[in-house]
Design a protein around this motif. Structure first.
Motif, PDB file in Angstrom:
ATOM      1  N   GLY A 302      41.873  55.239 123.365  1.00  0.00           N
ATOM      2  CA  GLY A 302      40.431  55.118 123.164  1.00  0.00           C
ATOM      3  C   GLY A 302      39.815  54.281 124.273  1.00  0.00           C
ATOM      4  N   PHE A 303      38.566  54.589 124.616  1.00  0.00           N
ATOM      5  CA  PHE A 303      37.847  53.846 125.651  1.00  0.00           C
ATOM      6  C   PHE A 303      36.404  53.791 125.200  1.00  0.00           C
ATOM      7  CE2 PHE A 303      37.963  52.814 130.389  1.00  0.00           C
ATOM      8  CZ  PHE A 303      36.692  52.280 130.431  1.00  0.00           C
ATOM      9  N   ASN A 304      35.822  52.611 125.178  1.00  0.00           N
ATOM     10  CA  ASN A 304      34.462  52.476 124.675  1.00  0.00           C
ATOM     11  C   ASN A 304      33.698  51.426 125.464  1.00  0.00           C
ATOM     12  OD1 ASN A 304      32.307  52.923 122.860  1.00  0.00           O
ATOM     13  ND2 ASN A 304      32.843  51.033 121.803  1.00  0.00           N
ATOM     14  N   SER A 305      32.529  51.813 125.939  1.00  0.00           N
ATOM     15  CA  SER A 305      31.645  50.853 126.609  1.00  0.00           C
ATOM     16  C   SER A 305      30.262  51.443 126.769  1.00  0.00           C
ATOM     17  CB  SER A 305      32.197  50.486 127.990  1.00  0.00           C
ATOM     18  OG  SER A 305      31.313  49.584 128.645  1.00  0.00           O
ATOM     19  N   GLY A 306      29.256  50.580 126.687  1.00  0.00           N
ATOM     20  CA  GLY A 306      27.898  50.963 127.060  1.00  0.00           C
ATOM     21  C   GLY A 306      27.232  51.930 126.114  1.00  0.00           C
ATOM     22  N   TYR A 307      26.296  52.687 126.679  1.00  0.00           N
ATOM     23  CA  TYR A 307      25.462  53.586 125.886  1.00  0.00           C
ATOM     24  C   TYR A 307      26.052  54.997 125.896  1.00  0.00           C
ATOM     25  CZ  TYR A 307      21.564  56.359 124.279  1.00  0.00           C
ATOM     26  OH  TYR A 307      20.777  57.240 123.575  1.00  0.00           O
ATOM     27  N   ASN A 308      26.297  55.544 124.698  1.00  0.00           N
ATOM     28  CA  ASN A 308      26.875  56.877 124.600  1.00  0.00           C
ATOM     29  C   ASN A 308      26.085  57.788 123.669  1.00  0.00           C
ATOM     30  OD1 ASN A 308      29.402  56.572 126.274  1.00  0.00           O
ATOM     31  ND2 ASN A 308      29.678  54.871 124.852  1.00  0.00           N
TER      32      ASN A 308
ATOM     33  N   ALA B 210      45.679  65.270 120.344  1.00  0.00           N
ATOM     34  CA  ALA B 210      47.118  65.353 120.102  1.00  0.00           C
ATOM     35  C   ALA B 210      47.651  64.024 119.591  1.00  0.00           C
ATOM     36  CB  ALA B 210      47.844  65.726 121.394  1.00  0.00           C
ATOM     37  N   HIS B 211      48.757  64.063 118.854  1.00  0.00           N
ATOM     38  CA  HIS B 211      49.497  62.844 118.523  1.00  0.00           C
ATOM     39  C   HIS B 211      50.000  62.272 119.843  1.00  0.00           C
ATOM     40  CE1 HIS B 211      52.745  60.306 116.898  1.00  0.00           C
ATOM     41  NE2 HIS B 211      52.046  60.307 115.771  1.00  0.00           N
ATOM     42  N   SER B 212      49.936  60.957 119.970  1.00  0.00           N
ATOM     43  CA  SER B 212      50.239  60.393 121.286  1.00  0.00           C
ATOM     44  C   SER B 212      51.717  60.491 121.655  1.00  0.00           C
ATOM     45  CB  SER B 212      49.752  58.948 121.393  1.00  0.00           C
ATOM     46  OG  SER B 212      50.544  58.083 120.625  1.00  0.00           O
ATOM     47  N   SER B 213      52.566  60.946 120.722  1.00  0.00           N
ATOM     48  CA  SER B 213      53.969  61.177 121.101  1.00  0.00           C
ATOM     49  C   SER B 213      54.071  62.328 122.112  1.00  0.00           C
ATOM     50  CB  SER B 213      54.826  61.465 119.863  1.00  0.00           C
ATOM     51  OG  SER B 213      54.348  62.602 119.184  1.00  0.00           O
ATOM     52  N   GLY B 306      38.108  59.054 122.368  1.00  0.00           N
ATOM     53  CA  GLY B 306      39.201  58.703 121.473  1.00  0.00           C
ATOM     54  C   GLY B 306      38.809  57.778 120.347  1.00  0.00           C
ATOM     55  N   TYR B 307      39.807  56.997 119.889  1.00  0.00           N
ATOM     56  CA  TYR B 307      39.640  56.130 118.725  1.00  0.00           C
ATOM     57  C   TYR B 307      39.280  54.721 119.165  1.00  0.00           C
ATOM     58  CZ  TYR B 307      40.599  53.477 114.531  1.00  0.00           C
ATOM     59  OH  TYR B 307      40.471  52.647 113.461  1.00  0.00           O
ATOM     60  N   ASN B 308      38.154  54.205 118.637  1.00  0.00           N
ATOM     61  CA  ASN B 308      37.717  52.860 119.009  1.00  0.00           C
ATOM     62  C   ASN B 308      37.412  51.997 117.792  1.00  0.00           C
ATOM     63  OD1 ASN B 308      37.592  53.084 122.026  1.00  0.00           O
ATOM     64  ND2 ASN B 308      36.344  54.835 121.463  1.00  0.00           N
ATOM     65  N   GLY B 309      37.924  52.382 116.630  1.00  0.00           N
ATOM     66  CA  GLY B 309      37.703  51.617 115.407  1.00  0.00           C
ATOM     67  C   GLY B 309      38.692  50.468 115.286  1.00  0.00           C
ATOM     68  N   PRO B 310      38.760  49.880 114.091  1.00  0.00           N
ATOM     69  CA  PRO B 310      39.707  48.769 113.909  1.00  0.00           C
ATOM     70  C   PRO B 310      41.155  49.257 113.983  1.00  0.00           C
ATOM     71  CG  PRO B 310      38.629  49.347 111.830  1.00  0.00           C
ATOM     72  CD  PRO B 310      38.002  50.197 112.882  1.00  0.00           C
ATOM     73  N   MET B 312      44.714  50.592 115.198  1.00  0.00           N
ATOM     74  CA  MET B 312      45.228  51.497 116.227  1.00  0.00           C
ATOM     75  C   MET B 312      45.383  52.888 115.663  1.00  0.00           C
ATOM     76  SD  MET B 312      46.199  51.387 119.375  1.00  0.00           S
ATOM     77  CE  MET B 312      46.873  52.655 120.439  1.00  0.00           C
ATOM     78  N   LYS B 313      45.088  53.872 116.472  1.00  0.00           N
ATOM     79  CA  LYS B 313      45.427  55.260 116.130  1.00  0.00           C
ATOM     80  C   LYS B 313      46.210  55.799 117.322  1.00  0.00           C
ATOM     81  CE  LYS B 313      43.293  59.640 114.824  1.00  0.00           C
ATOM     82  NZ  LYS B 313      42.024  60.368 114.674  1.00  0.00           N
ATOM     83  N   THR B 314      47.402  56.295 117.079  1.00  0.00           N
ATOM     84  CA  THR B 314      48.229  56.786 118.185  1.00  0.00           C
ATOM     85  C   THR B 314      47.818  58.216 118.506  1.00  0.00           C
ATOM     86  OG1 THR B 314      49.913  57.259 116.540  1.00  0.00           O
ATOM     87  CG2 THR B 314      50.214  55.287 117.868  1.00  0.00           C
ATOM     88  N   VAL B 315      46.698  58.315 119.221  1.00  0.00           N
ATOM     89  CA  VAL B 315      46.107  59.617 119.517  1.00  0.00           C
ATOM     90  C   VAL B 315      45.992  59.797 121.026  1.00  0.00           C
ATOM     91  CG1 VAL B 315      43.731  58.720 119.433  1.00  0.00           C
ATOM     92  CG2 VAL B 315      44.144  61.139 118.933  1.00  0.00           C
ATOM     93  N   LEU B 316      46.121  61.037 121.459  1.00  0.00           N
ATOM     94  CA  LEU B 316      45.871  61.392 122.855  1.00  0.00           C
ATOM     95  C   LEU B 316      44.594  62.234 122.816  1.00  0.00           C
ATOM     96  CD1 LEU B 316      48.549  62.999 125.235  1.00  0.00           C
ATOM     97  CD2 LEU B 316      46.103  63.206 125.514  1.00  0.00           C
ATOM     98  N   PRO B 317      43.445  61.637 123.174  1.00  0.00           N
ATOM     99  CA  PRO B 317      42.168  62.330 122.957  1.00  0.00           C
ATOM    100  C   PRO B 317      42.014  63.561 123.853  1.00  0.00           C
ATOM    101  CG  PRO B 317      41.846  59.969 123.416  1.00  0.00           C
ATOM    102  CD  PRO B 317      43.255  60.308 123.761  1.00  0.00           C
ATOM    103  N   SER B 318      41.406  64.599 123.292  1.00  0.00           N
ATOM    104  CA  SER B 318      41.239  65.858 124.030  1.00  0.00           C
ATOM    105  C   SER B 318      40.102  65.788 125.040  1.00  0.00           C
ATOM    106  CB  SER B 318      40.977  66.995 123.045  1.00  0.00           C
ATOM    107  OG  SER B 318      39.833  66.721 122.259  1.00  0.00           O
TER     108      SER B 318
END
Lengths: 453, 453
Positions: A302-308, B210-213, B306-310, B312-318
């Protein structure tokens, strides 16, 4: 073993009934749901099968593991089973065709959350124990059944529980949860799991967001973070963090050959993810298998910054953050790897990046030459009548190190899995056939552990 | 001019009354609030001052510009004023100490949304016109007053409105909104604004997350985007997009000296943003001024994937996406720059990055040798009794090109601004003194335009 196998088949309804009792009781660790009753129920059922139980509570308010054992009258060998009784959240509920906690048999499949992962594996182990006790009035080996309560939330207390109960858990071998059959119905056995180091990287360059007209003179948090991410790999995608690879245990020829013999799933991956490997890289399927099963990774989750939001905001963000997971292979140590990453950032001029770990799983791989591997392979062939597929190291992760590394045991998987079981998804299920085959395989492993070693 | 200046002072209450009438009528372009009545009110007030008005409607459902003019009996010179009658949203409302649309005088300050930006400037122009008409029964020059309705939302229809009304808007010189006094109360004059090209960059590598594996064999959208962002600059932060700098008009010695003479605000920037320039770079304040006022930028305003919440999520963002704004200087053309960026991505192997423009503002800078610049400087000194500060090019952006470039006019700012006016923020205000000084400056510019050229 004919009578034992017949007993498993003839008593399948009792096995299913007990599996349904387990599935009816929620035990969703991520949602803290059902743990007022689930541990007691698991103990009660294990005791009905003749096992003696102990609840192993963690120091904090985590969910307990359950230890159940029964001694053999005639063997000094001990077989430890790792399983877990917690389950994934049933969400999204609207996609279930049955109630996730009211198990149902529809056709030859049994539906419910945890039916396959992992209460089906617990049921198969109990069915095998029951067969021996009914037919032979004894177990061929001492049995220790470990049922974790926090596997689905990262086994956060497992290491300390194992550390405090090393004597209680001592054994000669460990059979892992999972394994079963693959899409071609060949028995599928794995000997290792990757570790994981999860980190958060954060860079704050300004007290407040700036108007982007200041961009000529103010530092950019986003640029700093993108540079840091890119510093981890070279142009070929190889991780270039100093000492990152130092502790990696090389694959033996036998392990390498086992990986190269694994089925070629590249077409399936291409279909699932909508990619064309020939366009994406020029690697052979052999190279891809070695990478997938036996090499470490550095993934940005995950990557997060700024205005989206919609449109545009001319802002220069003060802060940028990303999450990464590094999957590790034997004998990488997530604590050392964390230090390597930290050193890398400082040595490459990124001391402005704050790095925090928040998840560590050690990697583990049982040596493919271990006698237990042969035992599980041979018994699988006898039960499934098809050549087993052996994966020395799975791409995913799990707490295998706590058993293999800390208790010093060979660990091999044997279970009731099948790719159609929808584990972690809505409509999780198991076929009656997989439950019978898995129970027979466990029974044969118990029997052969004494004679084969 | 003594009588004219006295008229401005003596009639300040009428000027304030009319300013309050304008501020009482909301005209929030971002929220489409008040445009059923605001254009008519602006016309009505301009007509009360003796101007003839025309509403210039855009082709789409945008907010109209208002054109108001009055001819001089004795001059063939024409002075065009650019202003805007739309205002920023008043939010956050809870931070206002008065109602943003119920103007109030508290002490020597007048409060309300648009009081300074830009209805105060309109009021100052009208006060100057009124003074000449009352005292001299004529205007020293023909006056064209342009009041835009979409400045606060990016002047999206301005280019086509100007293009269609070139004859109507023909003039000899253009006085811009803005300008006034800086923190040391020196008159502040600017001659140019940067342009902007806003883009969205998006890369999609997989059909689904995808699952980050799978990270060892699947491409990472985040890594691709971070590499693309980093490809725009070299290790010194210089933009290295091919042909990006080709069209840049070099600063003349006079312009460079003017920039170097601007006040040193580095301490204020350090305090505002919590940085220490000496740690961040080794540039001289001179280098920083040239960069801030006269060099283009490539800024990342947002990055999301990707995932930016509290946890961790082991994700490979599309998918990964970012927003960038490139501030441009004369004579960069945002359409050519967009093509340069596109070519850069393709030539550097980033044809997998989708790039979309969604905002284009052309840069403009009036030549510092233009007689209008001297006129505005000299008149400012006469009115404010302090040395004017001249900024050849401001770090921010605005639609000055439409007047300077398309109509071929010299454009110089003169206004009622002061850093304490809180424009765009809660409690926007203007002092009575700034309103009087700004009106006098406008009147003197009108008078001198005839005699000085």
């Amino acid at each position: 073993m004919k009578e034992i196998f017949e007993h498993i088949e003839n008593n399948i309804n009792e096995t299913i009934n007990n599996l349904f009792r387990m599935v009816s009781q929620p035990s969703v660790s991520a949602q803290s749901n059902g743990f007022d009753r689930a541990p007691d129920l698991m103990c009660k059922i294990a005791e009905e099968y003749g096992l003696k139980t102990t609840i192993l509570r963690p120091d904090n308010n985590g969910f307990p593991s359950i230890f159940a054992e029964k001694k053999s009258k005639n063997s000094d060998k001990t077989l430890l089973f790792y399983t877990h009784y917690d389950v994934q959240p049933p969400d999204p509920l609207e996609l279930w065709e049955s109630d996730p906690f009211k198990p149902e048999k529809i056709g030859d499949r049994l539906y419910g959350r945890g039916m396959s992962d992992d209460k089906g594996n617990i049921a198969a182990r109990l069915a095998a124990i029951k067969a021996f006790l009914d037919i032979e009035k004894d177990l061929p080996v001492n049995i220790k059944l470990f049922m974790e309560g926090e596997e689905e939330i990262g086994s956060r207390n497992l290491l300390s529980i194992i550390d405090k109960n090393k004597n209680l858990l001592s054994a000669d071998a460990c059979i892992w949860e999972g394994g079963g059959r693959n899409m071609s119905n060949n028995p599928f056995i794995y000997l290792g799991l990757k570790g994981v180091l999860s980190i958060n990287m954060k860079v704050k360059k300004l007290n407040v967001d700036a108007h982007s007209s200041y961009a000529p003179i103010l530092p950019s948090a986003i640029e700093r973070l993108t540079l840091a991410i890119n510093s981890f790999k070279n142009e070929f995608g190889h991780i270039i963090i100093k000492d990152f690879h130092s502790d990696i245990l090389p694959l033996s020829d036998e392990e390498r050959n086992a990986i190269l013999s694994l089925p070629n799933d590249s077409k399936e991956w291409e279909d699932t993810f909508g990619i064309d490997f020939s366009e994406y890289n020029n690697e052979s399927i052999d190279d891809m298998k070695i990478k997938l099963y036996a090499e470490p990774t550095a993934n940005v989750a995950g990557f997060n910054s700024g205005y989206n939001g919609p449109g545009m905001k001319t802002v220069l963000p003060s802060v940028a953050e990303c999450k990464m997971d590094f999957r590790l292979v034997p004998d990488q140590n997530p604590n050392k790897i964390f230090k390597n990453i930290k050193d890398h950032l400082i040595q490459n001029g990124f001391s402005d990046i704050d790095i925090e770990p928040f998840g560590k799983v050690f990697p583990y791989r049982t040596n493919i030459s271990s006698p237990l591997v042969n035992l599980v392979k041979e018994t699988a062939f006898q039960v499934y009548k098809k050549e087993p597929v052996v994966s020395p190291n799975n791409p995913g992760s799990g707490p295998m190190y706590e058993f293999g590394g800390m208790l010093g045991l060979p660990v091999v998987s044997a279970g009731i899995d099948h790719p159609t079981h929808k584990i972690h998804a809505p409509n999780e299920n198991i076929t009656v056939e997989d439950l019978i085959l898995g129970s027979k395989h466990i029974a044969l492993i118990m029997k052969k552990l004494v004679t084969n070693e």
